[in-house]
Structures are given as structure tokens and as C-alpha cells.
Design a protein around this motif. Sequence first.
Motif, mmCIF file in Angstrom:
data_model
loop_
_atom_site.group_PDB
_atom_site.id
_atom_site.type_symbol
_atom_site.label_atom_id
_atom_site.label_comp_id
_atom_site.label_asym_id
_atom_site.label_seq_id
_atom_site.Cartn_x
_atom_site.Cartn_y
_atom_site.Cartn_z
ATOM 1 N N GLY A 1 6.070 -11.526 -2.599
ATOM 2 C CA GLY A 1 5.589 -10.156 -2.509
ATOM 3 C C GLY A 1 4.073 -10.100 -2.540
ATOM 4 O O GLY A 1 3.396 -11.070 -2.909
ATOM 5 N N THR A 2 3.536 -8.946 -2.188
ATOM 6 C CA THR A 2 2.091 -8.804 -1.999
ATOM 7 C C THR A 2 1.468 -7.796 -2.958
ATOM 8 O O THR A 2 0.317 -7.413 -2.792
ATOM 9 C CB THR A 2 1.804 -8.361 -0.555
ATOM 10 N N SER A 3 2.213 -7.384 -3.969
ATOM 11 C CA SER A 3 1.752 -6.299 -4.841
ATOM 12 C C SER A 3 1.292 -6.808 -6.208
ATOM 13 O O SER A 3 1.840 -7.782 -6.731
ATOM 14 C CB SER A 3 2.892 -5.291 -5.020
ATOM 15 N N THR B 1 6.758 -9.727 1.642
ATOM 16 C CA THR B 1 7.292 -8.366 1.566
ATOM 17 C C THR B 1 6.172 -7.341 1.444
ATOM 18 O O THR B 1 5.129 -7.597 0.834
ATOM 19 C CB THR B 1 8.259 -8.208 0.373
ATOM 20 N N VAL B 2 6.434 -6.183 2.030
ATOM 21 C CA VAL B 2 5.513 -5.041 1.943
ATOM 22 C C VAL B 2 6.330 -3.779 1.701
ATOM 23 O O VAL B 2 7.538 -3.747 1.963
ATOM 24 C CB VAL B 2 4.681 -4.870 3.233
ATOM 25 N N ALA B 3 5.673 -2.753 1.199
ATOM 26 C CA ALA B 3 6.331 -1.466 0.968
ATOM 27 C C ALA B 3 5.910 -0.486 2.059
ATOM 28 O O ALA B 3 4.938 -0.716 2.781
ATOM 29 C CB ALA B 3 5.944 -0.927 -0.403
ATOM 30 N N ILE B 4 6.656 0.598 2.177
ATOM 31 C CA ILE B 4 6.326 1.671 3.120
ATOM 32 C C ILE B 4 5.978 2.897 2.282
ATOM 33 O O ILE B 4 6.799 3.351 1.470
ATOM 34 C CB ILE B 4 7.518 1.984 4.050
ATOM 35 N N ARG B 5 4.783 3.424 2.475
ATOM 36 C CA ARG B 5 4.344 4.545 1.649
ATOM 37 C C ARG B 5 3.644 5.608 2.498
ATOM 38 O O ARG B 5 3.082 5.311 3.545
ATOM 39 C CB ARG B 5 3.363 4.049 0.573
ATOM 40 N N LEU C 1 -4.292 -3.433 3.788
ATOM 41 C CA LEU C 1 -3.961 -4.824 3.534
ATOM 42 C C LEU C 1 -3.115 -5.398 4.661
ATOM 43 O O LEU C 1 -3.226 -6.575 5.008
ATOM 44 C CB LEU C 1 -3.194 -4.871 2.210
ATOM 45 N N ILE C 2 -2.297 -4.553 5.227
ATOM 46 C CA ILE C 2 -1.348 -5.026 6.238
ATOM 47 C C ILE C 2 -2.078 -5.489 7.492
ATOM 48 O O ILE C 2 -1.616 -6.368 8.200
ATOM 49 C CB ILE C 2 -0.332 -3.911 6.571
ATOM 50 N N GLY D 1 -0.689 -8.911 8.579
ATOM 51 C CA GLY D 1 0.212 -8.864 9.727
ATOM 52 C C GLY D 1 0.023 -9.977 10.732
ATOM 53 O O GLY D 1 0.985 -10.445 11.330
ATOM 54 N N ASN E 1 10.174 -3.317 2.694
ATOM 55 C CA ASN E 1 11.232 -2.981 1.749
ATOM 56 C C ASN E 1 11.389 -1.464 1.648
ATOM 57 O O ASN E 1 10.583 -0.701 2.198
ATOM 58 C CB ASN E 1 10.963 -3.601 0.369
ATOM 59 N N LEU F 1 6.231 -1.385 11.992
ATOM 60 C CA LEU F 1 5.983 -2.820 12.038
ATOM 61 C C LEU F 1 6.651 -3.531 13.207
ATOM 62 O O LEU F 1 6.407 -4.728 13.436
ATOM 63 C CB LEU F 1 6.462 -3.468 10.730
ATOM 64 N N LYS G 1 14.308 -5.286 3.714
ATOM 65 C CA LYS G 1 14.786 -5.570 2.361
ATOM 66 C C LYS G 1 15.249 -4.229 1.797
ATOM 67 O O LYS G 1 14.425 -3.355 1.489
ATOM 68 C CB LYS G 1 13.679 -6.177 1.483
ATOM 69 N N ASN H 1 7.521 -11.906 -6.879
ATOM 70 C CA ASN H 1 6.221 -11.250 -6.749
ATOM 71 C C ASN H 1 5.439 -11.330 -8.059
ATOM 72 O O ASN H 1 4.440 -12.026 -8.182
ATOM 73 C CB ASN H 1 6.419 -9.809 -6.297
#
Lengths: 263, 65
Positions: free
Chosen positions: A26-28, A49-53, A64-65, A69, A77, A98, A104, A213
Amino acid sequence: MPAKTIADPDSLVIAGQSFTSRLFIGTSGYPNQQIMLDSVEASGAELVTVAIRRISLDGAGESLIDVLGGRWRLLPNTAGCATARDAILTAQLAREALGTSWIKLEIIGDRETLHPDSEQLIAATETLVRDGFTVLPYCGDDPVVCRKLAGAGAAAVMPLGSPIGSGMGLCNPYNIELICRRSPVPVILDAGIGTASDAALAMELGCAGVLLNSAVAKALDPRRMAGAMRDAVAAGRAAFLAGRIPKRGYAEPSSPQLGLVGS
Amino acid sequence: MRINGKDWLLAEQSLGELLAAQGIDPATRYLAVAINGTVVPRGQWSACRLAPDDDIEIVRPREGG
């Protein structure tokens, strides 16, 4: 005698995609972006892994992406979703953002423990698989739930070792091993890893991979812990393939018992 | 209408205009938009008409576990 070099064919395959590394990361929560990038690099992971916000309405600057990327394969996720409906929409937004149909799938059933909601998870998996997604659900360590998720079309199952971010390792190794023995799809140990030996144990029990993570991001030295996790996953996998000796409740001498001096 | 969970007074006719009014370059990578629970593909943003009761989600990936 020189060591014999044998090409290692032991790659992880999920939904037809092959991975050399069995560690997903994970990246957090890293101290800063550079440490995160260095740690991901040191982990050897190919999938991050990344989140969608929601974006800030003040404008969308570089994120960051944009940095991640181009270098790693991203696995979005649905972290934080509490219903199948929200998770499905988040997955669809992730696919649009993406360009990946991998997700996830995470549906939280309890805000305090972050345990997944199995009922919603199975329903969402069915819907997303019908919609063409490759679904990797974060789930409980229940063999029946894992079987149902695989039956619903999940490309892998990702049971927790212990609650997210807890660092308690594998609270129920018996269940994890049982899931691994029975699962028709790869089992990725997701959540709860605290240190390298936890990751090694997961692999020794038969997990196909480990997703973590916090254990790296919150370590005193994340870069070094990332390398430790890389080595632990590789060592655990090698030990699993090598086949451990059975545990015994008594001693068995390793040296010959014949020809003892004085006998 | 609502944008990202906040009440919003509709002043724009299309999704493209709304993004421009917010200073969001529609060419920004990794953006995604949904209206009333349905994803609007990037190629349809400029032509997508808005209604006063629309519920809009504008997202992008962030760090996550």
C-alpha cells in the motif's frame, strides 16, 4: 561443487496476469512521499494499492498517482465503503480513472474493528464480476466466506490476518492454512501484518502472496522494513515449497546414534 | 445539486462547464466523474447536461492501502 542455477518458474498468476513478486504494498501513511517511493521500490512489489477519493473543489493538482502510475501497476481499492452500492460505484469510478478493471473490494461492516461485511462483499463481487471486473475481495478468515467469494467469481481471496493496521499478525493461522488448502483461487493475506516473520508465516502456510501497508509505512525505518518484507515473503514461499518437517511433541536426535564414544 | 457531498447552486449547463468553472482541467489525468450513481465517460463530459437535482461525484486516486 558449483551451485546449479535453475530458472524459477514460480510466479504468481492472478486472472491470467503473472507477477514475479508475491508482495503487494500500500501507499498510505508514510512519513513523506520520497520515503513511500523508496519503500515501494525496496519492497520489490509490482502491484501497489491506491484509494479513490473525492477531489478538492479548489482544483486538482498533481497527485501521488501521477508519480506512481508510470512505475507500478496500480490496484485501486474501495476502502471506507460500507455498502455494496458505494463499493460498486467506487470500483466503476476507479476503472474510469485508472483504466483498470482490477479492484481490491473492501466493504467495512464495523467501523471500530474494520472487519468486512461478508454479505455485502459476496453480493458486490457477483455484480462486479458480471460487469467485467477482476475482483480481489478483502474478507474475513472464514473458509466458507472465501469459498463463496471464489464461487461468485473472485479472482483471488484476501483474508485478514488480524484487523487492519493492528500489526497483530496472523491471529488464526489454522484458518488461513485451511483456506489456502481449499481455495480454488490464490489466497493473498491482507491486513494485520506487523513484522517480517508474520509475512513469512503467511507464505509458509500456503498463501500465494501478502498485501501490507502499515507494517512498512509506520515502521521506524520504512525503507529497511520494505526490504525485510520482500525477503520474508520470498523466504516463506521457498519454505512452503520446500515442505517443512512435521512438528513433534518429543525430541529426535539429528546426529547418528551408533558409534557413540564410550558406548 | 450536490457536488462531492456539498450543496451547490447550479450555474452551469454542462459537466464540462462545471469543471472549467472549478478550475479543473478536463485533461487532468486519472479524474473520474459520476452523476446520480452512473459514471460519465471522459469523452462525454463536455456534452453532458446537468439538472438542478443532480448528485455529482468527482474523484481521483490517492494513496491507499
